[in-house]
Design a protein around this motif. Structure first.
Motif, PDB file in Angstrom:
ATOM      1  N   CYS A 129      66.891  -0.380   7.261  1.00  0.00           N
ATOM      2  CA  CYS A 129      66.004   0.527   8.000  1.00  0.00           C
ATOM      3  C   CYS A 129      65.565   1.673   7.095  1.00  0.00           C
ATOM      4  O   CYS A 129      66.372   2.274   6.397  1.00  0.00           O
ATOM      5  CB  CYS A 129      66.718   1.073   9.230  1.00  0.00           C
ATOM      6  SG  CYS A 129      65.799   2.366  10.082  1.00  0.00           S
ATOM      7  N   GLU A 131      64.394   4.454   8.124  1.00  0.00           N
ATOM      8  CA  GLU A 131      64.724   5.746   8.726  1.00  0.00           C
ATOM      9  C   GLU A 131      66.191   6.127   8.552  1.00  0.00           C
ATOM     10  O   GLU A 131      66.508   7.198   8.090  1.00  0.00           O
ATOM     11  CB  GLU A 131      64.378   5.721  10.223  1.00  0.00           C
ATOM     12  CG  GLU A 131      62.901   5.621  10.516  1.00  0.00           C
ATOM     13  CD  GLU A 131      62.093   6.795   9.942  1.00  0.00           C
ATOM     14  OE1 GLU A 131      61.021   6.541   9.373  1.00  0.00           O
ATOM     15  OE2 GLU A 131      62.558   7.950  10.058  1.00  0.00           O
ATOM     16  N   CYS A 132      67.064   5.199   8.934  1.00  0.00           N
ATOM     17  CA  CYS A 132      68.483   5.557   8.941  1.00  0.00           C
ATOM     18  C   CYS A 132      69.321   4.736   7.971  1.00  0.00           C
ATOM     19  O   CYS A 132      70.494   5.027   7.771  1.00  0.00           O
ATOM     20  CB  CYS A 132      69.056   5.428  10.359  1.00  0.00           C
ATOM     21  SG  CYS A 132      69.174   3.725  10.924  1.00  0.00           S
ATOM     22  N   CYS A 143      64.724  -1.350  14.375  1.00  0.00           N
ATOM     23  CA  CYS A 143      66.097  -1.066  13.936  1.00  0.00           C
ATOM     24  C   CYS A 143      67.043  -1.109  15.131  1.00  0.00           C
ATOM     25  O   CYS A 143      66.767  -0.534  16.184  1.00  0.00           O
ATOM     26  CB  CYS A 143      66.147   0.313  13.278  1.00  0.00           C
ATOM     27  SG  CYS A 143      67.802   0.805  12.812  1.00  0.00           S
ATOM     28  N   CYS A 146      68.489   2.844  15.302  1.00  0.00           N
ATOM     29  CA  CYS A 146      67.702   4.012  15.707  1.00  0.00           C
ATOM     30  C   CYS A 146      66.388   3.620  16.410  1.00  0.00           C
ATOM     31  O   CYS A 146      65.697   4.485  16.923  1.00  0.00           O
ATOM     32  CB  CYS A 146      67.398   4.908  14.510  1.00  0.00           C
ATOM     33  SG  CYS A 146      66.231   4.190  13.340  1.00  0.00           S
ATOM     34  N   SER A 148      63.550   2.548  15.280  1.00  0.00           N
ATOM     35  CA  SER A 148      62.255   2.676  14.605  1.00  0.00           C
ATOM     36  C   SER A 148      61.855   1.330  13.987  1.00  0.00           C
ATOM     37  O   SER A 148      62.689   0.450  13.816  1.00  0.00           O
ATOM     38  CB  SER A 148      62.329   3.768  13.535  1.00  0.00           C
ATOM     39  OG  SER A 148      63.184   3.365  12.493  1.00  0.00           O
TER      40      SER A 148
END
Ligand SMILES: [Zn+2]
Length: 150
Positions: A129, A131-132, A143, A146, A148
């Motif tokens: 991911c 983002e995280c 994801c 999270c 996204s």
């Protein structure tokens, strides 16, 4: 082939030693108990000593096994560090060894081809991911951690 580092070998043998020591300590409780059977002098002190040794033995056994496990599989492979890529790398010599042994044995028995054992399993592709950093299964759109877009 990936080499197992000296640190890991040391950890493996050290862990084995500690675990063995713990086992002996634990077993010594029963040996002493058997030898002192019927002797009730200092009974309370004996019981306390037995308890301490049994507990210490179990702790040593547990700690030793954990260290041994880390030595055998590496930090990531044994789950100490959460890093799937490093885990795969660390487990390589280990699974290679095990898999090789199994296919060797099967080859000798001429069963390997018959059963289809020894073939390498498909590589698991993970999507990281953005983002995280969570590692999602291949083909996932969002994801799992999270939510996204992957
Ligand atoms: Zn995420």
């Amino acid at each position: 082939m990936t080499q197992i580092s000296t640190e890991r070998k040391t950890a493996y043998y050290l862990g084995t030693g500690i675990a063995l020591l713990g086992l002996l300590l634990f077993l010594s409780v029963f040996v002493t108990a058997a030898l002192n059977f019927g002797n009730f002098d200092h009974f309370e002190a004996q019981v306390r000593s037995f308890g301490l040794r049994a507990f210490g033995g179990i702790v040593l056994l547990f700690v030793g096994s954990a260290i041994r496990n880390v030595g055998a599989r590496g930090l990531a492979g044994s789950g100490v560090l959460l890093d799937p890529e490093q885990a795969r790398e660390d487990l390589k010599p280990f699974s290679h060894m095990t898999g090789g042994m199994i296919s060797d044995t099967l080859d000798k028995a001429n069963l390997g081809k018959h059963l289809g054992v020894g073939a390498r399993p498909d590589r698991v592709v993970m999507l990281k991911c953005r983002e995280c950093g969570f590692h999602n299964e291949e083909n996932s759109k969002f994801c799992q951690e999270c939510g996204s877009e992957v």
